[in-house]
Scaffold this motif. Structure first.
Motif, PDB file in Angstrom:
ATOM      1  N   LEU A 118      22.195  20.527  46.650  1.00 34.70           N
ATOM      2  CA  LEU A 118      23.577  20.014  47.271  1.00 34.70           C
ATOM      3  C   LEU A 118      23.950  20.533  48.548  1.00 34.70           C
ATOM      4  CD1 LEU A 118      25.443  19.277  43.703  1.00 34.70           C
ATOM      5  CD2 LEU A 118      24.055  17.711  45.067  1.00 34.70           C
ATOM      6  N   GLY A 119      23.312  21.273  49.206  1.00 33.76           N
ATOM      7  CA  GLY A 119      23.770  21.841  50.610  1.00 33.76           C
ATOM      8  C   GLY A 119      24.183  23.313  50.446  1.00 33.76           C
ATOM      9  N   GLY A 120      24.180  23.911  49.280  1.00 38.45           N
ATOM     10  CA  GLY A 120      24.610  25.300  49.331  1.00 38.45           C
ATOM     11  C   GLY A 120      23.345  26.217  49.754  1.00 38.45           C
ATOM     12  N   TYR A 121      23.446  27.403  49.512  1.00 39.78           N
ATOM     13  CA  TYR A 121      22.181  28.276  49.592  1.00 39.78           C
ATOM     14  C   TYR A 121      21.817  29.246  48.594  1.00 39.78           C
ATOM     15  CZ  TYR A 121      26.021  31.592  51.158  1.00 39.78           C
ATOM     16  OH  TYR A 121      27.092  32.479  51.223  1.00 39.78           O
ATOM     17  N   LEU A 122      22.710  29.439  47.599  1.00 33.60           N
ATOM     18  CA  LEU A 122      22.513  30.449  46.561  1.00 33.60           C
ATOM     19  C   LEU A 122      22.167  29.488  45.268  1.00 33.60           C
ATOM     20  CD1 LEU A 122      22.849  33.478  46.690  1.00 33.60           C
ATOM     21  CD2 LEU A 122      25.133  33.143  45.556  1.00 33.60           C
ATOM     22  N   ALA A 123      20.916  29.860  44.582  1.00 33.75           N
ATOM     23  CA  ALA A 123      20.711  29.182  43.539  1.00 33.75           C
ATOM     24  C   ALA A 123      20.930  29.917  42.365  1.00 33.75           C
ATOM     25  CB  ALA A 123      18.884  29.319  43.510  1.00 33.75           C
ATOM     26  N   GLY A 124      21.012  29.279  41.097  1.00 33.86           N
ATOM     27  CA  GLY A 124      21.216  29.748  39.920  1.00 33.86           C
ATOM     28  C   GLY A 124      22.807  29.975  39.726  1.00 33.86           C
ATOM     29  N   PRO A 125      23.249  30.776  38.554  1.00 33.33           N
ATOM     30  CA  PRO A 125      24.527  30.962  38.203  1.00 33.33           C
ATOM     31  C   PRO A 125      25.232  31.723  39.450  1.00 33.33           C
ATOM     32  CG  PRO A 125      23.157  31.444  36.505  1.00 33.33           C
ATOM     33  CD  PRO A 125      22.304  31.288  37.407  1.00 33.33           C
ATOM     34  N   LYS A 126      26.417  31.489  39.515  1.00 36.41           N
ATOM     35  CA  LYS A 126      27.126  32.015  40.599  1.00 36.41           C
ATOM     36  C   LYS A 126      28.545  32.919  40.262  1.00 36.41           C
ATOM     37  CE  LYS A 126      25.360  28.750  43.576  1.00 36.41           C
ATOM     38  NZ  LYS A 126      24.654  28.118  42.475  1.00 36.41           N
ATOM     39  N   ASN A 127      28.544  33.493  39.101  1.00 34.01           N
ATOM     40  CA  ASN A 127      29.560  34.385  38.597  1.00 34.01           C
ATOM     41  C   ASN A 127      29.833  35.351  39.273  1.00 34.01           C
ATOM     42  OD1 ASN A 127      30.756  32.275  36.202  1.00 34.01           O
ATOM     43  ND2 ASN A 127      28.746  32.490  35.883  1.00 34.01           N
ATOM     44  N   LEU A 128      28.617  36.105  39.121  1.00 34.63           N
ATOM     45  CA  LEU A 128      28.641  37.500  39.967  1.00 34.63           C
ATOM     46  C   LEU A 128      28.972  37.294  41.512  1.00 34.63           C
ATOM     47  CD1 LEU A 128      28.461  40.741  39.634  1.00 34.63           C
ATOM     48  CD2 LEU A 128      25.870  40.297  39.784  1.00 34.63           C
ATOM     49  N   ALA A 129      28.222  36.565  42.196  1.00 41.36           N
ATOM     50  CA  ALA A 129      28.481  36.232  43.431  1.00 41.36           C
ATOM     51  C   ALA A 129      29.968  35.951  43.805  1.00 41.36           C
ATOM     52  CB  ALA A 129      27.651  35.185  44.043  1.00 41.36           C
ATOM     53  N   LEU A 130      30.649  35.177  43.068  1.00 46.99           N
ATOM     54  CA  LEU A 130      32.067  34.787  43.347  1.00 46.99           C
ATOM     55  C   LEU A 130      32.765  35.966  42.981  1.00 46.99           C
ATOM     56  CD1 LEU A 130      32.044  31.309  41.687  1.00 46.99           C
ATOM     57  CD2 LEU A 130      32.213  31.713  44.316  1.00 46.99           C
ATOM     58  N   ALA A 131      32.514  36.841  42.032  1.00 44.05           N
ATOM     59  CA  ALA A 131      33.182  37.953  41.810  1.00 44.05           C
ATOM     60  C   ALA A 131      33.060  38.912  42.800  1.00 44.05           C
ATOM     61  CB  ALA A 131      32.721  38.511  40.557  1.00 44.05           C
ATOM     62  N   LEU A 132      32.081  38.967  43.492  1.00 39.41           N
ATOM     63  CA  LEU A 132      31.802  39.842  44.562  1.00 39.41           C
ATOM     64  C   LEU A 132      32.612  39.528  45.912  1.00 39.41           C
ATOM     65  CD1 LEU A 132      27.872  40.805  44.005  1.00 39.41           C
ATOM     66  CD2 LEU A 132      29.913  42.338  43.946  1.00 39.41           C
ATOM     67  N   VAL A 133      32.575  38.263  45.993  1.00 40.58           N
ATOM     68  CA  VAL A 133      33.335  37.803  47.070  1.00 40.58           C
ATOM     69  C   VAL A 133      34.946  38.040  46.797  1.00 40.58           C
ATOM     70  CG1 VAL A 133      34.043  35.657  48.370  1.00 40.58           C
ATOM     71  CG2 VAL A 133      31.824  35.982  47.858  1.00 40.58           C
ATOM     72  N   ALA A 134      35.248  37.745  45.645  1.00 38.11           N
ATOM     73  CA  ALA A 134      36.642  38.135  45.581  1.00 38.11           C
ATOM     74  C   ALA A 134      37.061  39.411  45.635  1.00 38.11           C
ATOM     75  CB  ALA A 134      37.051  37.416  44.173  1.00 38.11           C
ATOM     76  N   PHE A 135      36.180  40.288  45.096  1.00 37.57           N
ATOM     77  CA  PHE A 135      36.352  41.682  45.261  1.00 37.57           C
ATOM     78  C   PHE A 135      36.562  42.019  46.824  1.00 37.57           C
ATOM     79  CE2 PHE A 135      34.925  46.261  45.258  1.00 37.57           C
ATOM     80  CZ  PHE A 135      35.789  46.719  44.062  1.00 37.57           C
ATOM     81  N   GLU A 136      35.467  41.666  47.512  1.00 37.09           N
ATOM     82  CA  GLU A 136      35.547  42.106  48.843  1.00 37.09           C
ATOM     83  C   GLU A 136      36.926  41.499  49.683  1.00 37.09           C
ATOM     84  OE1 GLU A 136      33.918  44.108  50.532  1.00 37.09           O
ATOM     85  OE2 GLU A 136      32.559  44.776  49.138  1.00 37.09           O
ATOM     86  N   LEU A 137      37.111  40.197  49.383  1.00 39.79           N
ATOM     87  CA  LEU A 137      38.388  39.769  50.114  1.00 39.79           C
ATOM     88  C   LEU A 137      39.772  40.410  49.700  1.00 39.79           C
ATOM     89  CD1 LEU A 137      37.616  35.923  50.046  1.00 39.79           C
ATOM     90  CD2 LEU A 137      37.703  37.660  52.162  1.00 39.79           C
ATOM     91  N   ALA A 138      39.676  40.651  48.438  1.00 38.03           N
ATOM     92  CA  ALA A 138      40.996  40.995  47.948  1.00 38.03           C
ATOM     93  C   ALA A 138      41.038  42.926  47.961  1.00 38.03           C
ATOM     94  CB  ALA A 138      41.024  41.371  46.155  1.00 38.03           C
ATOM     95  N   TRP A 139      40.048  43.339  48.484  1.00 37.30           N
ATOM     96  CA  TRP A 139      40.023  44.694  49.022  1.00 37.30           C
ATOM     97  C   TRP A 139      41.035  44.915  50.202  1.00 37.30           C
ATOM     98  CZ3 TRP A 139      37.111  48.953  47.061  1.00 37.30           C
ATOM     99  CH2 TRP A 139      37.160  50.067  47.789  1.00 37.30           C
TER     100      TRP A 139
END
Ligand SMILES: Cc1cc2nc3c(=O)[nH]c(=O)nc-3n(C[C@H](O)[C@H](O)[C@H](O)COP(=O)(O)OP(=O)(O)OC[C@H]3O[C@@H](n4cnc5c(N)ncnc54)[C@H](O)[C@@H]3O)c2cc1C
Lengths: 266, 746
Positions: free
Chosen positions: B88-109
């Motif tokens: 659908l136009g994204g770039y990461l396949a499969g479940p994304k819970n860990l990916a989103l968690a890592l992004v939230a972690f980095e931004l909230a740092w």
């Protein structure tokens, strides 16, 4: 037709880290060097961004990054660098430290460039930093050029533009914030970049993931560099007084300049 | 390797843990895609976000053009399209819970408001992703992806609108004020709905082009509740409302919008069927919200975790530099080099902050990984039940059978290899529904646990971090923006369901038999780990876990002094503290497991070579500190619950039944010399004149509680060595090398 642009550049410790010279078993090193976060050398980074920019504007161009550095660290650094622009990596496993011999490093880089399959020497533009954060002697790129037989060399480059008809217009830094302008009929040539004019591209994981498909095998293929014994250093020390980091907010440019002048005057 | 290489003098913590260590601990060492996502998010966090905070952008709750420029930074760095599947136009396949968690972690740092801004877009899409029709997914997912150069498409952003003005939806999601009616229903055509919804505290509302909103039917021709998609440009009112005058997360936009719009019925998320002239949405708003929050709450928990860990470096720098520049403080002197780090309390408190940060990060990332694991099984379970035509009660009944299989599976795995029914074990192992039930029961606990503990306890620990910086801590100039981070944690503890909601959910999910069966195995696992790695505090943790489990079972079958059931939904005074206690255990458990992973897998990681022994040693000591703290909490909470609902004996006839009478003792003295003194020392004695010792009553009786008392005493003993570990960790903090300056502006 496009250019074949080979960028030479490796990693240096993140400049915010505490850099303390120590005597290691293989000669001088930095304290905890392997544990410090690393970045692509800032001058080499500029060269890479310029290469990517040039490749984008001239259809059919290809970009390689030739890196001599500790493989494991290189892989870490690639997680960021690979997101900046499309390129192919040629990795050589070895020390990226400035305490190695510049000629040996240049030799390893030149060998690696010569071994790149499909490299068209008639289209070759070799990029690098005119100095680096690890050595700063402006030696390596010049020797790489000599080894490759590139007689057209430019150092302290801030701009490279392709003119109608394919000639290359080069701005090199000279004294007093001015540039020397040269025009070159075309490749092959070597350019040691100063800072150029391009900002750091944002990280783009999509580009990164595309690059990584070839970067990982390249890292696995990386051969150890034969750098030889190199020079011996009697003593290494940091000019400590210059590393007094202060974080100051909202200081006007004039005030910064005055402070530097006062400091120079002592 | 039988023991971790801990704490010999040579193995100091050399530098702060780097990406190579974190990738191993949080299990994405082999995921280059995630490593890149981390770097991309970090670039945004420590670049434009940090510059904006340093420049004072947080001093207004208005959504400024400057703040809006962050959206472009999210787009450029792939954060916006991270959630979207490649097709659908994204770039990461499969479940994304860990990916989103890592992004939230980095931004909230750097700033949790920025993290919230990016996550709210995901929150808007989640209902569509989880329960939307294929057409809805196709349409809305594609729209949020930044257009490629020359694509000429307008990019859309979303908001998620559940919360309503008081007295409607807040914690209690059942009390819906938003309404949906049939506006027109052309003969044989698609019904047009009239949606009226007011929102309160809706993130992204300054710029969202579409909103996923929860509404209730106010029309006989629509059944129940649902979620609908509202778009800017739909006929009617799309009023963004006034900005929330919030004290926190100012890099996100929050408003109180009002919508009164006509939309086609195809906007009902998940679709509908028409039955006897009534529109029946396929999913109620409750079903959708459950599926959504279950995932997105984990990322919120990681925001607070990031802040605790982000505090370590600025605090160390502040402590060391505290006295430099003073007349009598000469370079090279201990006061110059160590500053406040000469003081034990300053170090011990920082150890506490760091240990809590490790535990919450470990819990949060473990939860994210479990969701990545459970996601595909959940989809297949849904397909399976859909094919079988099982829904509602029938599905629950079928799942109860799978639960039994899962329990049997767990039982079989504990048998000695020779005594196992190998074929049955293999069959159960291959059963995807069994896998689902096992994972799901853990996910259902980990999600509320990490949201609750990371944010709630995290806010308390953030206050500690702020206090370590003295007055600087509560200024805008504090490096690492610690003051902002402290206050922000309170929002993280509140939105997406405040602590009460998490506790309520935990009090149900933590009693699930499949979870408890796994919990029992975890106790054994901790003992085994303790055997191989005694310094981790895993043994202390196992003892505390045992005590928690005993207390739960005790409370479930016991009544209070008035004969009322103790463990029941309405009795939040019982269920909620026990939920809290479990969180301490879970966080410490995952912390121990992550350090173990580092010790075992780190050696194969060349980038970690020299750093590993020091890191593992230090992290082991932090585990010991945290497990001791967790055990202390569990001891306190369980003792209060076990004893607190019994009535204390009074100096009345009933209470004194076990007391000795002084005159009887005197008579016995003749036969058993000394009994009078012994009885007074061990029990309660009523004197001849009826007087008694000055206290609340005869000592409380403990019949039936002997196992608890034994466990409590044992657990206290298990704390042996914990403070030595803390001393060691504190010393390491004085030696660790930190960068010259923070990696982002202040
Ligand atoms: C900055 C910000 C952004 C937000 N973004 C969004 C968004 O994008 N979309 C959205 O829909 N919402 C959003 N919210 C709303 C948020 O999710 C709610 O504020 C939150 O869920 C709590 O609801 P409430 O404020 O009505 O609290 P209340 O329901 O009034 O609860 C207050 C307190 O009462 C007690 N309590 C209430 N019910 C119970 C119970 N059953 N058992 C025990 N104790 C109880 C608890 O102590 C609880 O903390 C946002 C809020 C803020 C502040």
């Amino acid at each position: 037709m496009g250019y074949h642009i080979v960028v030479c550049g490796s990693l240096v410790p993140d400049p915010l880290q505490t850099l303390e010279p120590v005597q290691g078993p293989q000669g001088p090193a930095l304290k905890n060097e392997m544990m410090l976060p690393a970045v692509l050398d800032p001058w080499a980074s500029h060269a890479l961004y310029e290469a990517a920019h040039l490749a984008r504007t001239v259809a059919g161009s290809r970009v390689w990054l030739v890196s001599l550095g500790p493989k494991a660290k290189l892989q870490q650094v690639m997680m960021t660098v690979a997101q900046k622009a499309p390129f192919e990596l040629v990795a050589i496993d070895g020390s990226a430290s400035g305490f190695t011999d510049a000629a040996a490093v240049a030799g390893a880089l030149a060998d690696a460039i010569e071994a790149i399959p499909d490299l068209d020497r008639t289209r070759l533009l070799v990029f690098g930093g005119w100095e680096s954060a690890s050595r700063g002697a402006s030696a390596v790129m010049q020797i790489v050029g000599e080894r490759l037989g590139l007689v057209d060399q430019f150092q302290g480059v801030d701009a490279l533009t392709v003119e109608d008809g394919g000639a290359l217009r080069v701005l090199e830094r000279i004294e007093g914030g001015r540039h020397q302008v040269s025009t070159l009929a075309g490749p092959p040539a070597l350019f040691g970049w100063a800072t150029g004019h391009l900002g750091e591209p944002p990280n783009n994981p999509q580009i990164g993931m595309a690059n990584m498909r070839a970067i990982m095998p390249a890292l696995q293929r990386a051969k150890p560099a034969a750098l030889g014994a190199g020079p011996t250093f009697a003593r290494v020390s940091l000019p400590k007084q210059t590393r007094q980091t202060r974080v100051v907010k909202d200081l006007a440019v004039d005030a910064i300049a005055k402070e530097i002048v006062d400091w120079i005057k002592g | 390797m039988r023991t971790l290489p801990i704490s010999s003098a040579a193995e100091i913590l050399r530098t702060l843990p780097d990406d190579a260590a974190r990738q191993v601990m949080w299990r994405f060492g082999d995921r280059y895609d995630l490593q890149m996502v981390v770097q991309a998010a970090r670039g945004v966090a420590r670049g434009p976000v940090a510059r904006m905070v340093a420049a004072g952008a947080r001093n207004t709750h208005d959504w400024t053009p400057e703040k809006a420029s962050l959206l472009a930074a999210f787009d450029e760095s792939g954060i916006t399209s991270l959630f979207v599947n490649p097709e659908l136009g994204g770039y990461l396949a499969g479940p994304k819970n860990l990916a989103l968690a890592l992004v939230a972690f980095e931004l909230a740092w750097v700033d949790a408001g920025a993290a919230t801004s990016s996550l709210a877009g995901v929150l808007a899409l989640e209902p569509i992703h989880e329960r939307g029709t294929p057409a809805q997914r196709e349409h809305y997912m594609r729209q949020v992806v930044p257009p490629a150069p020359g694509e000429g498409r307008e990019q859309k952003r979303g908001a998620f609108c559940l919360t309503e003005p008081i007295p409607y939806v807040g914690v209690e999601t059942g009390l819906l004020g938003g309404k949906v009616r049939v506006a027109e229903w052309p003969e044989g055509g698609e019904p047009v709905l009239q949606v009226d919804k007011r929102g309160r505290f809706i993130t992204n509302m300054a710029f969202a082009n579409f909103v996923t909103a929860a509404v209730e039917a106010a029309d006989d021709r629509i059944k129940g509740t649902c979620m609908v998609i509202l778009e800017e440009g739909d006929p009617g009112t799309f009023d963004r409302g006034v900005p929330t005058r919030k004290l926190v997360h100012q890099l996100s936009s929050t408003r109180d919008p009002a919508f009164s719009l006509k939309v086609p019925a195809s906007r009902i998320i998940g679709g509908y069927t028409v039955k006897d002239g009534v529109i029946v949405p396929h999913y109620s708003h409750g079903e959708i919200i459950e599926a959504v929050f279950r995932r997105t709450r984990v990322t919120v928990g990681l925001m607070t975790a990031a802040k605790l860990l982000s505090a370590v470096e600025p605090v160390i720098r502040y402590q060391r530099g505290r006295f430099r520049g003073g007349d009598s403080v000469t370079p090279g002197s201990a006061r110059h080099e160590l500053g406040l780090q000469q003081r034990q309390d300053a170090l011990h408190r920082l150890v506490d902050v760091w240990a809590a940060g490790e535990a919450s990060a470990s819990l949060g990332f473990a939860a994210a990984r479990v969701f990545d694991e459970v996601d595909p099984f959940e989809r297949r379970k849904d397909t399976y039940f859909a094919q079988k035509g099982l829904s509602g009660r029938a599905q629950l009944k079928a799942l109860a059978e799978v639960n039994r299989d899962a329990l049997e599976y767990l039982k079989l795995t504990r048998r000695p290899a020779a005594a196992r029914d190998v074929a049955r074990l293999a069959a159960l192992e291959a059963n995807e529904l069994v896998r689902f039930v096992l994972l799901d029961s853990v996910a259902n606990v980990l999600c509320p646990a990490c949201k609750l503990w990371n944010t709630g306890q995290g806010a308390t620990m953030m206050r500690e971090a702020v206090s370590l910086m003295g007055g600087y801590g509560i200024t805008e100039d504090c490096p690492g923006f610690l003051g902002h981070k402290w206050m922000d944690s309170q929002l993280e503890a509140t939105y997406e369901g405040p602590e009460a909601v998490q506790r309520r959910q935990l009090s149900v999910t933590m009693t699930h038999e499949v979870f408890l069966a796994q919990f029992r195995q975890w106790i054994e696992e901790m003992r085994r780990i303790a055997d191989a790695h005694p310094g981790t505090g895993a043994c202390t943790l196992a003892s505390a876990m045992q005590m928690w489990l005993w207390t739960l079972l005790y409370l479930q079958r016991t009544t209070d002094a008035d004969g009322n059931k103790l463990y029941q939904g309405a009795r939040q005074g019982v269920t909620f503290p026990l939920a809290d206690a479990l969180c301490w255990l879970l966080a410490a458990r995952y912390q121990v497991l992550d350090v173990l992973e580092l010790a075992e897998k780190g050696a194969a990681e060349p980038a970690l070579a020299g750093a590993l022994p020091g890191l593992v040693g230090f992290f082991t000591d932090l585990c010991h500190v945290q497990t001791a703290r967790a055990a202390g909490e569990v001891g306190r909470i369980t003792a209060e619950l076990v004893f607190g609902y019994r009535r204390h004996p009074a100096w009345d006839e009933e209470g004194c039944r076990t007391c000795h009478q002084a005159d009887e003792l005197e008579a016995l003295e003749e036969f058993i010399p000394g009994i009078s003194g012994t009885a007074r020392a061990l029990g309660d004695v009523i004197e001849a004149d009826g007087s008694h010792p000055a206290k609340a009553g005869p000592c409380a009786r403990t019949e039936g509680l002997e196992p608890f008392l034994r466990m409590r005493a044992k657990m206290d003993g298990c704390l042996t060595g914990a403070r030595l570990a803390k001393d060691r960790a504190a010393e390491r903090l004085t030696q660790v090398m930190i960068p010259e300056a923070l990696g982002y502006p202040v």
